[in-house]
Design an enzyme around this catalytic site. Sequence first.
Site, mmCIF file in Angstrom:
data_model
loop_
_atom_site.group_PDB
_atom_site.id
_atom_site.type_symbol
_atom_site.label_atom_id
_atom_site.label_comp_id
_atom_site.label_asym_id
_atom_site.label_seq_id
_atom_site.Cartn_x
_atom_site.Cartn_y
_atom_site.Cartn_z
ATOM 1 N N TYR A 172 -3.336 -0.126 10.385
ATOM 2 C CA TYR A 172 -3.407 -0.545 8.884
ATOM 3 C C TYR A 172 -1.997 -0.293 8.228
ATOM 4 O O TYR A 172 -1.198 -1.214 7.642
ATOM 5 C CB TYR A 172 -4.388 0.327 8.276
ATOM 6 C CG TYR A 172 -4.489 -0.269 6.710
ATOM 7 C CD1 TYR A 172 -5.119 -1.332 6.092
ATOM 8 C CD2 TYR A 172 -3.815 0.854 5.991
ATOM 9 C CE1 TYR A 172 -5.157 -1.537 4.838
ATOM 10 C CE2 TYR A 172 -3.863 0.489 4.394
ATOM 11 C CZ TYR A 172 -4.410 -0.512 3.931
ATOM 12 O OH TYR A 172 -4.348 -1.051 2.668
ATOM 13 N N SER A 209 0.854 -1.092 0.039
ATOM 14 C CA SER A 209 0.104 -0.013 0.117
ATOM 15 C C SER A 209 0.922 1.382 -0.078
ATOM 16 O O SER A 209 2.098 1.203 0.331
ATOM 17 C CB SER A 209 -0.832 -0.001 1.238
ATOM 18 O OG SER A 209 -1.619 1.171 1.496
#
Length: 264
Positions: free
Chosen positions: A168, A155
Amino acid sequence: MPTTAHPLFDISGTTALVTGSSRGIGLALATGLLEAGCTVVLNARDPQRLDAAREQLAAGAAGQQGPGRVLAVPFDGTDADAVRAGVARVEEEVGPIGILVNNTGMQHRQPFLEFPDETWHQLLATNLSSAFFVGREVARRMVPRGRGKIINVASLQSEVTRPGITPYAATKGGLKMLTKGMCAELAPSGICVNAIGPGYFDTELTAALVADEEFSAWVRGRTPAGRWGDVRDLVGALLFLSSPASDFVNGQVLYVDGGMTCVL
């Protein structure tokens, strides 16, 4: 027959396992591999949703020249025993896995000081442990064959973060280092391990953020390309990392973020 203009990008006939592929980014990546002539094995925990995705892909590929087969093998990537059984089933029923895409992931937005213990462990299991378990099991079979491509879906948050997504970002940062560690151990056996780092993409999981005009305007203003990503924007990077064109590319994270990581 090669499905691309240059043989370096020909992956037709290769068996590809894509985890977390019943929707969103995973389904788009699976579609791209299918269009490139791969035999694609979809994977997720929910058999009904997975079978619906398989039917959708199969219907879209019907009558097209080039697309390979698409199958569905459900198992829980966070369960090491289920992973062992699932990978064995794929190799026995479909064939040797030549491409693995570790896409399974989840997000939970909540302030760091209020983040629940249970959700922290769930994020770790889904975003990081699943890639470890599936990657390890598939690599155990790739190593004797002396070849294979493993692509982890990291990500933008493997590099940068913002308030509300600290856990996250921690899992995606860990996935970046898992990619590099797997490279260090598996490259001598002819296996390439890389990652794709998506920026802000318009998917089912980000629908609320896309609908929030203030946040959506922030994304567009913060991204040099001036827009949210479309899931199809990820397919080219995946095909490169899956193909012989990237045989000397190893341990890298290819950010597909419209330039967001390049600017302040």
